[in-house]
Design a protein around this motif. Structure first.
Motif, PDB file in Angstrom:
ATOM      1  N   VAL A 221       0.848  -1.203   0.000  1.00 15.72           N
ATOM      2  CA  VAL A 221       0.000   0.000   0.000  1.00 15.72           C
ATOM      3  C   VAL A 221       0.881   1.249   0.000  1.00 15.72           C
ATOM      4  CG1 VAL A 221      -1.933   1.180   1.107  1.00 15.72           C
ATOM      5  CG2 VAL A 221      -1.714  -1.304   1.335  1.00 15.72           C
ATOM      6  N   SER A 224       2.080   1.702  -3.365  1.00 16.68           N
ATOM      7  CA  SER A 224       1.054   2.240  -4.276  1.00 16.68           C
ATOM      8  C   SER A 224       0.976   3.758  -4.180  1.00 16.68           C
ATOM      9  CB  SER A 224      -0.310   1.619  -3.966  1.00 16.68           C
ATOM     10  OG  SER A 224      -0.891   2.182  -2.801  1.00 16.68           O
ATOM     11  N   ASN A 228       1.568   6.075  -7.363  1.00 15.39           N
ATOM     12  CA  ASN A 228       0.508   7.008  -7.768  1.00 15.39           C
ATOM     13  C   ASN A 228       1.043   8.432  -7.855  1.00 15.39           C
ATOM     14  OD1 ASN A 228      -1.328   4.904  -7.844  1.00 15.39           O
ATOM     15  ND2 ASN A 228      -2.153   5.310  -5.812  1.00 15.39           N
ATOM     16  N   LYS A 296       0.078  -2.441  -4.538  1.00 18.81           N
ATOM     17  CA  LYS A 296      -1.355  -2.705  -4.497  1.00 18.81           C
ATOM     18  C   LYS A 296      -2.065  -1.656  -5.342  1.00 18.81           C
ATOM     19  CE  LYS A 296      -5.050  -3.805  -1.249  1.00 18.81           C
ATOM     20  NZ  LYS A 296      -5.412  -3.981   0.179  1.00 18.81           N
ATOM     21  N   THR A 297      -3.166  -2.014  -5.951  1.00 20.48           N
ATOM     22  CA  THR A 297      -3.925  -1.049  -6.749  1.00 20.48           C
ATOM     23  C   THR A 297      -4.803  -0.211  -5.824  1.00 20.48           C
ATOM     24  OG1 THR A 297      -3.985  -2.578  -8.624  1.00 20.48           O
ATOM     25  CG2 THR A 297      -5.575  -0.764  -8.631  1.00 20.48           C
ATOM     26  N   THR A 298      -4.476   1.071  -5.692  1.00 21.31           N
ATOM     27  CA  THR A 298      -5.237   1.983  -4.833  1.00 21.31           C
ATOM     28  C   THR A 298      -5.279   3.361  -5.480  1.00 21.31           C
ATOM     29  OG1 THR A 298      -3.446   2.992  -3.538  1.00 21.31           O
ATOM     30  CG2 THR A 298      -4.199   0.807  -2.846  1.00 21.31           C
ATOM     31  N   ASP A 299      -6.081   4.236  -4.870  1.00 19.78           N
ATOM     32  CA  ASP A 299      -6.127   5.642  -5.290  1.00 19.78           C
ATOM     33  C   ASP A 299      -5.464   6.540  -4.245  1.00 19.78           C
ATOM     34  OD1 ASP A 299      -7.600   5.114  -7.644  1.00 19.78           O
ATOM     35  OD2 ASP A 299      -9.477   5.067  -6.510  1.00 19.78           O
ATOM     36  N   TYR A 300      -4.761   5.928  -3.303  1.00 19.16           N
ATOM     37  CA  TYR A 300      -4.172   6.695  -2.218  1.00 19.16           C
ATOM     38  C   TYR A 300      -3.007   7.565  -2.710  1.00 19.16           C
ATOM     39  CZ  TYR A 300      -6.706   3.496   0.883  1.00 19.16           C
ATOM     40  OH  TYR A 300      -7.677   2.774   1.525  1.00 19.16           O
ATOM     41  N   LYS A 315      -6.970   9.646   0.099  1.00 20.46           N
ATOM     42  CA  LYS A 315      -6.924   9.900  -1.338  1.00 20.46           C
ATOM     43  C   LYS A 315      -6.758  11.372  -1.681  1.00 20.46           C
ATOM     44  CE  LYS A 315     -10.027   5.980  -2.143  1.00 20.46           C
ATOM     45  NZ  LYS A 315     -11.362   5.559  -2.676  1.00 20.46           N
TER      46      LYS A 315
END
Length: 348
Positions: A221, A224, A228, A296-300, A315
């Protein structure tokens, strides 16, 4: 005829006596009450070794030790280095050890996330390599090119963290090569191209992930968030890069980040520079490397410490400010809490 027979008998008895004497001598135990490490100097003869061992009270009758060693052909096979002898060792064991080259090994633990300066201190403390010798060698571009096939200023990030066993005759090159080979083995299945990063960029990112959390479940996480931010061309703004950047320039590692440190322009300060720093800020372990390669695939885009070794992920900047206010600005949320709490949870 009788005289010849008698002579043969006498010779046989003498030979038998010699064999018994040799067997008796070789079966003797060394004069030790506890294990002892003894150094055999480079180029030392069997005579020199016997004299040294006798002087240290390890053996008796050094001349006999030499003669028997020569009889067994050991006089030209001595390997220099440190050997450990125990009260259970016989003189025969002593002879066999000093020709085996099986030197005494020192265990050195290199923790995950620690940098080359920490590793240099650990090696010097173990008596294996002087700190500056190690630091000079891990910055030897010719050696780096040979081991990694890349022109890099340092092996920071590529010295795989683990517990190793080295002897004092191994030398700094063998120590470094062993650690780099372990890194190459552990990363042989990682895909760099899939996530659009070079190997050096991935190791750099992994070193940051390693420093940001000790919670294994959080690493993908955390990774990620940085992936991002890189995609959005946002600055990474990670505190460990501030600390490493200052240490890289001054040689001193700060314990607490001050306001002026955040804006201090160093090559590694991700509050000042765009993208990743020029290289790793420590040596990541296997989990951090895997997390960097498999986020991990997140929008954070943000995270803040909960003061117990874990983090709250958000986010938006607005959500992040709320989390900062709750967990960092509220004294009650910090009182009695520590990142060490995570270690206690693991132990339970």
């Amino acid at each position: 005829m009788k005289k010849l027979f008698s002579l043969i008998v006498l010779i046989g008895l003498a030979a038998a006596g010699i064999r018994v004497t040799i067997a008796f001598y070789l079966a003797k135990k060394v004069h030790l009450d506890e294990p002892k490490i003894v150094m055999v100097p480079k180029g030392a003869s069997l005579t020199r070794v016997a004299r040294d061992f006798s002087g240290q009270g390890l053996i008796d009758y050094p001349r006999l030790f030499v003669k028997i060693g020569q009889l067994y052909g050991f006089d030209n096979s001595i390997k220099y280095g440190e050997y450990q002898f125990t009260p259970a060792d016989s003189y025969k064991d002593v002879l066999e050890k000093i020709v085996s080259g099986d030197n005494f090994k020192y265990q050195v633990t290199f923790p995950e996330g620690d940098h080359i300066y920490d590793y240099a201190n650990a090696l010097e403390a173990s008596g294996l390599v002087k700190k500056q010798v190690f630091l000079n060698k891990v910055k030897d571009r010719a050696l780096i090119k040979k081991l990694l096939g890349e022109d890099l200023p340092s092996l920071e990030g590529y010295l795989f963290p683990e517990t190793y066993s080295f002897s004092k005759v191994d030398g700094v090159k063998k120590i470094i090569s062993t650690m780099v080979k372990k890194f190459l083995k552990e990363t042989s299945n990682l895909s760099y191209e899939r996530i659009g990063l070079s190997r050096h960029e991935l190791v750099t990112l992994a070193s940051i992930v390693e420093k940001e959390t000790g919670a294994a479940f959080e690493r993908p996480v955390i990774s990620s968030v940085f992936h991002n931010r890189l995609k959005k061309r946002m600055r990474l703004q990670t505190d460990p890069t501030i600390i490493y950047g200052i240490m890289n320039e001054t040689g001193k590692e700060i314990q607490n980040i001050r306001k002026r440190d955040i804006t201090r322009p160093t090559a590694y300060n991700t509050y000042v520079i765009n993208g990743l720093p020029p290289g790793p800020i420590g040596n990541p372990g296997a989990e951090a490397l895997r997390a960097a390669a498999n986020p991990k695939t997140t929008d954070y885009l943000y995270f803040v410490s909960q003061n117990d070794g874990t983090h709250i992920f958000t986010k938006s900047y607005k959500e992040h400010l709320k989390a900062v206010k709750k967990y960092q600005m509220n004294p009650k949320m910090r009182q009695g809490k520590s990142w060490r709490d995570l270690k206690q949870k693991k132990a339970q």
